[in-house]
Write a protein that holds these residues in place. Structure first.
Motif, PDB file in Angstrom:
ATOM      1  N   MET A   7      -1.953   0.289   1.374  1.00 36.75           N
ATOM      2  CA  MET A   7      -0.964  -1.243   1.142  1.00 36.75           C
ATOM      3  C   MET A   7      -0.366  -1.158   0.342  1.00 36.75           C
ATOM      4  O   MET A   7       0.619  -1.479  -0.334  1.00 36.75           O
ATOM      5  CB  MET A   7      -1.156  -1.867   2.352  1.00 36.75           C
ATOM      6  N   SER A 515       0.392   6.248   8.675  1.00 39.22           N
ATOM      7  CA  SER A 515       1.545   5.070   8.999  1.00 39.22           C
ATOM      8  C   SER A 515       1.160   4.983  10.677  1.00 39.22           C
ATOM      9  O   SER A 515       0.997   3.930  11.506  1.00 39.22           O
ATOM     10  CB  SER A 515       2.912   6.359   9.935  1.00 39.22           C
ATOM     11  N   ALA A 518      -1.637   2.325  10.100  1.00 39.12           N
ATOM     12  CA  ALA A 518      -1.332   1.688  10.283  1.00 39.12           C
ATOM     13  C   ALA A 518      -1.245   0.422  12.089  1.00 39.12           C
ATOM     14  O   ALA A 518      -1.814  -0.759  11.641  1.00 39.12           O
ATOM     15  CB  ALA A 518      -0.538   1.076   9.397  1.00 39.12           C
ATOM     16  N   VAL A 581       5.528  -0.315   4.492  1.00 36.29           N
ATOM     17  CA  VAL A 581       5.897   0.254   5.809  1.00 36.29           C
ATOM     18  C   VAL A 581       7.034   1.320   5.403  1.00 36.29           C
ATOM     19  O   VAL A 581       6.990   2.529   5.882  1.00 36.29           O
ATOM     20  CB  VAL A 581       6.508  -1.201   6.612  1.00 36.29           C
ATOM     21  N   LYS A 582       8.090   1.102   4.984  1.00 35.76           N
ATOM     22  CA  LYS A 582       9.255   1.594   4.356  1.00 35.76           C
ATOM     23  C   LYS A 582       8.700   2.878   3.829  1.00 35.76           C
ATOM     24  O   LYS A 582       9.288   3.932   3.936  1.00 35.76           O
ATOM     25  CB  LYS A 582      10.131   1.012   3.847  1.00 35.76           C
ATOM     26  N   TRP A 584       5.777   4.662   4.408  1.00 35.16           N
ATOM     27  CA  TRP A 584       5.280   5.135   5.825  1.00 35.16           C
ATOM     28  C   TRP A 584       6.465   6.047   6.271  1.00 35.16           C
ATOM     29  O   TRP A 584       6.070   6.382   6.840  1.00 35.16           O
ATOM     30  CB  TRP A 584       4.620   4.065   5.942  1.00 35.16           C
TER      31      TRP A 584
END
Length: 587
Positions: A7, A515, A518, A581-582, A584
């Motif tokens: 991350m 993704s 996570a 996260v974006k 991913w």
């Protein structure tokens, strides 16, 4: 590398590893599970195979028939000729036709023509006689070869008739006999193979029978039998003659009716309009043959045909002679004095002899008043007259033969639509015909068809409104049935399927697996996931808000400790986490 280090790669001390062979999706594939790797490989292989098949299908050439069948040609020679010319071909399994590409059709025809390859007739004709005969050939073999050649020639001729695919002819020619009583007539049998869905008319069968009968000496039409490939006898002479005669009569009647109806159409179309009337003509024709002989006489005008007249007169200068009869032996009759004196050939002594002058009662000579000469007593005479007259009356003999197909009666029916006339407002309104106009139209029709009241002809003309029928438009050919649709649609369809495979199947499979990992880690689970986090030493990551560095637990520690560390990291720096996260979601 742990999930936390994944991350926050920038916050770690270690540098990120380079993609395998410089390809990111290979790196992702190596990090995926075995089941995911197998699914990705199978999907990729299927996509490639389907795409290749679509490309080949879209570029497939259109084939057209070169030969309808290989019957009558050497298949090996055809295959060799087309192979040497570099022309691809294949056989249609259902019809047996030889197909080549559309662009190679003309070149294939030229190649076959150059090699002198053409369908040959299997029947043998008179070319059989061109072969050299052996020295010991017998008369029987010569006659047999001649008969075989004649059969082949007749079969070829019959096969040229419309509807006949193939024919076979068998001739029965007897040997010439010395005695007349032993003479036999030749005969023939014909087998015709028709095209599917075709049949021979009575006139065609009769033509085949006459053709065969006229080709063989002394053969009669009754000795020819014609059979089709379904085993039906077609050459029944009585039935053929009746059907042929009936067909000719029907054709003649229809031709006469059509001629009269066409005459009416040509006459009324310019006056009424082509769609404003309907005419039908029915002809009653007498096809019976009649012969009449009549003889008439005219009794009021007799004519002398011949006359025969005979007149005989005999005189003698001698007195009567002969054997006296009963009258000679009788005494003389009593004398009587005449009441009036007349000149008679008598004298006082008796009758005056023949040739003597005649005297009257006073004894004076009687003279002829015309010549003035004395009249002599006549000699005995015999007079006979006979007349034969033949009279002939006026006679007339007439022999007449009525022609076949004489028109007995003619019936004509004509229906006319209302007239379109303008009213006071100038609008066209349907107006019925008046009786006077219909009478004039009837006389016009009678003159056109040759009306004869003595023959019993009928002409009926009526006026009735026609139902307006809307013209149905011709159905348009759908766009997918147009020839250009598949020419453009095949490549477009292949491209569309390839895009669907690439973006719908391959692209999701090639996404990194991080993704999903996570999401699994962020899920509130009680037990850790096996094999998800690789072993790594605890990393000391500086926190921008904390005075002390945040020490993340390693993979050997419990799942709850790792989850707590991630929660603290999200709480301290939510922007960085959102950026990860974006990343991913959009690799």
């Amino acid at each position: 590398m742990s999930v936390v280090s994944e991350m926050l790669p920038e916050m770690g001390e270690e540098k990120p590893q380079k993609p395998l062979f410089g390809l990111t999706f290979l790196q992702h594939l190596s990090e995926a599970s075995l089941l995911r790797q197998l699914g990705l490989l199978v999907g990729l292989s299927a996509s490639v195979a389907i795409g290749l098949a679509l490309v080949l299908w879209s570029q497939q050439a259109q084939y057209r028939p070169l030969l309808a069948s290989l019957a009558g040609v050497n298949a090996e020679q055809v295959s060799e000729t087309l192979g040497n010319a570099g022309i691809d071909f294949h056989l249609e399994p259902d019809s047996g036709a030889l197909l080549v590409k559309s662009e190679d059709l003309a070149r294939a025809r030229l190649a076959l023509a150059k090699a002198n390859i053409a369908p040959q007739d299997a029947s043998i004709g008179f070319e059989l006689l061109d072969r050299e005969q052996g020295l010991g050939s017998s008369q029987f073999m010569e006659q047999t070869n001649y008969r075989r050649g004649l059969e082949g020639e007749l079969a070829r001729t019959i096969a040229a008739v419309n509807g006949v695919k193939q024919a076979r002819v068998h001739l029965g020619i007897p040997k010439t006999a010395v005695f007349v009583r032993d003479a036999r007539k030749p005969s023939a049998s014909v087998l015709v193979e028709l095209y599917p869905g075709r049949s021979l008319e009575a006139g065609q069968v009769l033509a085949i029978v006459n053709l065969v009968a006229a080709s063989v000496p002394e053969m009669e039409s009754a000795q020819v039998a014609v059979v089709d490939n379904k085993g039906r006898l077609l050459s029944d002479q009585q039935e053929l003659s009746e059907l042929t005669q009936a067909g000719k009569q029907l054709d003649y009647t229809r031709k006469l009716e059509s001629t009269l109806q066409q005459r009416l159409d040509n006459l009324l179309a310019p006056v009424l309009g082509m769609e404003r009337f309907q005419a039908q003509v029915t002809a009653d024709i007498d096809f019976s043959a009649q012969e009449l002989t009549s003889e008439t006489f005219n009794p009021t005008a007799p004519a002398l045909r011949s006359e025969q007249k005979v007149s005989e007169q005999r005189q003698s200068s001698q007195p009567p002679q002969g054997v006296p009869g009963a009258l000679s032996n009788q005494p003389p009759a009593e004398g009587r004095a005449p009441q009036q004196a007349t000149a008679t050939a008598t004298t006082a002594g008796g009758p005056i002899a023949a040739g003597q002058p005649l005297v009257d009662a006073y004894g004076e000579q009687i003279k002829d008043p015309q010549s003035g000469q004395p009249m002599l007593a006549p000699f005995p005479a015999d007079t006979r007259e006979q007349a034969t007259r033949n009279f002939e009356l006026d006679r007339k003999i007439q022999h007449s033969k009525q022609p076949v197909g004489q028109l007995k009666r003619l019936s004509v029916a004509l229906v006319v639509d209302h007239q379109m006339k303008a009213n006071a407002e100038g609008e066209l309104v349907a107006t019925p015909w008046t009786s006077q106009e219909l009478s004039q139209l009837t006389e016009l029709v009678q003159s056109a068809v040759g009306f004869d009241a003595a023959r019993g002809d009928q002409v009926q003309v009526i006026n009735a409104p026609f139902n307006a029928m809307a013209e149905e438009p011709l159905p348009e050919i759908a766009f997918y049935q147009q020839p250009w649709f598949w020419q453009l649609g095949k490549p477009a369809l292949a491209l569309l399927v390839l895009l669907i495979l690439i973006f719908g199947l391959l692209r999701p499979l090639l996404k990194p697996a991080g993704s999903s990992k996570a999401l699994a880690l962020l899920d509130n689970q009680s037990e850790p996931l096996e094999g998800e986090l690789p072993e790594a030493e605890p990393l000391a990551l500086p926190s921008p808000k904390a005075e002390k560095p945040l020490r993340l637990p390693g993979a050997t520690e419990g799942f709850n400790a790792q989850l707590d560390a991630i929660r603290d990291l999200v709480a301290d720096d939510p922007g960085r986490v959102a950026q990860v996260v974006k990343l991913w979601m959009n690799p």
